[in-house]
Design a protein around this motif. Structure first.
Motif, PDB file in Angstrom:
ATOM      1  N   UNK A 170      36.032  11.567 -46.908  1.00  0.00           N
ATOM      2  CA  UNK A 170      34.982  10.839 -47.975  1.00  0.00           C
ATOM      3  C   UNK A 170      35.820  11.154 -49.363  1.00  0.00           C
ATOM      4  N   UNK A 171      36.887  11.710 -49.562  1.00  0.00           N
ATOM      5  CA  UNK A 171      37.332  11.852 -50.793  1.00  0.00           C
ATOM      6  C   UNK A 171      37.900  10.814 -51.460  1.00  0.00           C
ATOM      7  N   UNK A 172      38.009  10.223 -52.749  1.00  0.00           N
ATOM      8  CA  UNK A 172      38.405   9.312 -53.597  1.00  0.00           C
ATOM      9  C   UNK A 172      40.028   9.532 -53.375  1.00  0.00           C
ATOM     10  N   UNK A 173      40.521   8.421 -53.989  1.00  0.00           N
ATOM     11  CA  UNK A 173      41.969   8.467 -54.237  1.00  0.00           C
ATOM     12  C   UNK A 173      42.190   9.413 -55.316  1.00  0.00           C
ATOM     13  N   UNK A 174      41.539   9.823 -56.229  1.00  0.00           N
ATOM     14  CA  UNK A 174      42.088  10.319 -57.299  1.00  0.00           C
ATOM     15  C   UNK A 174      41.395  11.768 -57.201  1.00  0.00           C
ATOM     16  N   UNK A 175      40.646  12.240 -56.245  1.00  0.00           N
ATOM     17  CA  UNK A 175      40.187  13.422 -55.731  1.00  0.00           C
ATOM     18  C   UNK A 175      41.120  14.329 -55.261  1.00  0.00           C
ATOM     19  N   UNK A 176      41.145  15.608 -55.377  1.00  0.00           N
ATOM     20  CA  UNK A 176      42.033  16.605 -54.444  1.00  0.00           C
ATOM     21  C   UNK A 176      41.079  17.230 -53.429  1.00  0.00           C
ATOM     22  N   UNK A 177      41.458  17.762 -52.537  1.00  0.00           N
ATOM     23  CA  UNK A 177      40.930  18.408 -51.649  1.00  0.00           C
ATOM     24  C   UNK A 177      40.758  19.772 -52.047  1.00  0.00           C
ATOM     25  N   UNK A 178      39.639  20.709 -51.484  1.00  0.00           N
ATOM     26  CA  UNK A 178      39.815  21.937 -51.922  1.00  0.00           C
ATOM     27  C   UNK A 178      40.720  22.917 -51.048  1.00  0.00           C
ATOM     28  N   UNK A 179      41.318  23.624 -51.908  1.00  0.00           N
ATOM     29  CA  UNK A 179      42.601  24.539 -51.247  1.00  0.00           C
ATOM     30  C   UNK A 179      41.870  25.900 -50.992  1.00  0.00           C
ATOM     31  N   UNK A 180      42.454  26.433 -49.625  1.00  0.00           N
ATOM     32  CA  UNK A 180      42.024  27.825 -49.227  1.00  0.00           C
ATOM     33  C   UNK A 180      43.048  28.655 -49.656  1.00  0.00           C
ATOM     34  N   UNK A 181      42.803  29.494 -51.130  1.00  0.00           N
ATOM     35  CA  UNK A 181      43.517  30.412 -51.345  1.00  0.00           C
ATOM     36  C   UNK A 181      43.321  31.822 -50.779  1.00  0.00           C
ATOM     37  N   UNK A 182      42.501  31.999 -49.733  1.00  0.00           N
ATOM     38  CA  UNK A 182      42.256  33.380 -49.279  1.00  0.00           C
ATOM     39  C   UNK A 182      43.665  33.981 -48.647  1.00  0.00           C
ATOM     40  N   UNK A 183      44.251  35.052 -49.145  1.00  0.00           N
ATOM     41  CA  UNK A 183      45.509  35.657 -48.679  1.00  0.00           C
ATOM     42  C   UNK A 183      45.162  36.134 -47.426  1.00  0.00           C
ATOM     43  N   UNK A 184      46.146  36.048 -46.463  1.00  0.00           N
ATOM     44  CA  UNK A 184      46.203  36.483 -45.085  1.00  0.00           C
ATOM     45  C   UNK A 184      47.370  37.684 -44.950  1.00  0.00           C
ATOM     46  N   UNK A 185      46.882  38.718 -44.433  1.00  0.00           N
ATOM     47  CA  UNK A 185      47.831  40.058 -44.214  1.00  0.00           C
ATOM     48  C   UNK A 185      48.595  39.545 -42.678  1.00  0.00           C
ATOM     49  N   UNK A 186      49.968  39.789 -43.350  1.00  0.00           N
ATOM     50  CA  UNK A 186      50.936  39.541 -42.191  1.00  0.00           C
ATOM     51  C   UNK A 186      51.488  41.109 -41.740  1.00  0.00           C
ATOM     52  N   UNK A 187      51.145  41.533 -40.391  1.00  0.00           N
ATOM     53  CA  UNK A 187      51.659  42.789 -39.889  1.00  0.00           C
ATOM     54  C   UNK A 187      53.018  42.820 -39.468  1.00  0.00           C
TER      55      UNK A 187
END
Length: 300
Positions: free
Chosen positions: A249-266
C-alpha cells in the motif's frame, strides 16, 4: 497476429454475434404480442369497452399510425439483444481474452460470474415494484379524466426501470473490483458509509416515483446491504494484502521501512560456508585455505 488478421477475426466475430441477434429477433417477432402483454402487465387495465374514469385504471393504446410497427420492432429487437447475449458476449470475450494475462482472466471470470446474477436480481426487483409505481402514478389522474397511455411510453418506462435497478445492483461489485486492483482501499470505503447510504436512499426516492416508502426501501435496502458486504470484503482483502506484502500500500514516493537490526555472524558458520565451496575443497589446512583460492591469495 498481424493487424489484418485481427480485423478479419473481429469482422467474423461481429458477424456471428449479429447473426445470433437477428435469429432471435425473428423468433421474437412471432411472439411479439405475447411479449407486449408481459411487459405491460404492470398497468391496471380498464374493463373492455370502457375508457375508465379517474386514476383507477388505464387504457394502453397506439397514438400514431406507425406506432404498432415501430413498437413491435423495438420489443423484438430488445428481446433479441437480451436472449442472444450469451452468444455475442462470448464472441466479444473470445476476441479480447488472448490479450489478457492469467490474473486478468481470473478477475474477468469472477466479475462476470457475479455481475450476471446481480443484474438479474435488480431487474426482477424492478419488475416487482413496477405495478406499485404505475398504480401510484395513474392515481394522480383527477376525476372526470381517463388515462390513455401510449404503449411505447409504457415499454420505455418498464425498460428504464429494469436497466436502472439492474445497474444499481452492480455498484458494490464495481467497488470490490476497484479494491482488488488497488485503486480503492476498504478503509476509505468504510469512511464514506454515511454519504453513500444517504445517496443510495436519495437515489431510491428519485428513481421510484411513488409517494410511499415501499419503492424507495425496496431499492435502497438491498443496495445498502450489498455496499456493506463490499466494504467487509475489501477490509479483509486489504488485511490479506498487508500480510502477504507489507509494502503493497505504499505510494510511489514512499520508501519502505528498513530493518537495520545487526545480525551476528559466527566463526563456525563462516568456516562451514567456506568448506561448502567446491573450489576450496583441497588438501590444504584450514588456515591456508582461508587465504588461498584456486592458487591465488586474497590480495591477488
Amino acid at each position: 497476429m498481424p493487424l489484418v488478421e485481427h480485423l478479419r477475426e473481429l469482422r467474423n466475430r461481429l458477424a456471428k454475434g449479429l447473426l445470433a441477434i437477428a435469429a432471435v429477433t425473428v423468433v421474437a417477432l412471432v411472439y411479439s404480442e405475447d411479449l407486449m402483454v408481459f411487459l405491460t402487465k404492470s398497468v391496471p387495465k380498464c374493463a373492455e369497452g370502457t375508457m375508465g374514469d379517474g386514476g383507477n385504471c388505464a387504457v394502453v393504446s397506439f397514438n400514431t399510425l406507425i406506432a404498432p410497427f415501430s413498437t413491435t420492432i423495438q420489443v423484438s429487437l430488445v428481446a433479441g439483444l437480451v436472449v442472444a447475449s450469451p452468444v455475442w458476449l462470448y464472441q466479444l470475450w473470445a476476441f479480447i481474452a488472448p490479450g489478457l494475462h492469467k490474473q486478468e482472466k481470473k478477475y474477468t471470470y469472477a466479475f462476470v460470474g457475479a455481475a450476471v446474477p446481480l443484474f438479474a436480481a435488480g431487474a426482477y426487483l424492478a419488475y416487482l415494484i413496477l405495478p406499485i409505481s404505475v398504480k401510484v402514478l395513474i392515481s394522480l389522474t383527477p376525476e372526470g379524466s381517463a388515462n390513455i397511455l401510449s404503449l411505447a411510453d409504457v415499454l420505455d418506462f418498464t425498460l428504464r426501470m429494469v436497466l436502472v435497478f439492474g445497474l444499481a445492483f452492480e455498484l458494490p461489485l464495481v467497488l470490490v473490483m476497484l479494491n482488488l486492483t488497488g485503486v480503492l482501499s476498504g478503509r476509505r470505503m468504510a469512511r464514506w458509509w454515511r454519504g453513500v447510504i444517504m445517496g443510495v436512499f436519495v437515489f431510491g426516492a428519485i428513481i421510484t416515483p411513488t409517494t410511499d416508502p415501499i419503492g424507495m426501501l425496496a431499492l435502497a435496502g438491498p443496495i445498502t446491504v450489498l455496499y456493506l458486504a463490499a466494504v467487509g470484503f475489501s477490509l479483509l482483502n486489504d488485511k490479506r494484502r498487508r500480510r502477504n506484502n507489507p509494502d503493497a500500500e505504499l505510494g510511489d514516493d514512499e520508501a519502505s521501512h528498513l530493518d537495520l537490526t545487526p545480525e551476528a555472524v559466527g566463526q563456525v558458520e563462516a568456516v562451514s560456508a567456506a568448506r561448502a565451496l567446491p573450489e576450496q575443497a583441497t588438501g590444504e589446512s584450514d588456515g591456508a585455505r582461508s587465504h588461498r583460492l584456486n592458487g591465488y591469495d586474497d590480495i591477488t
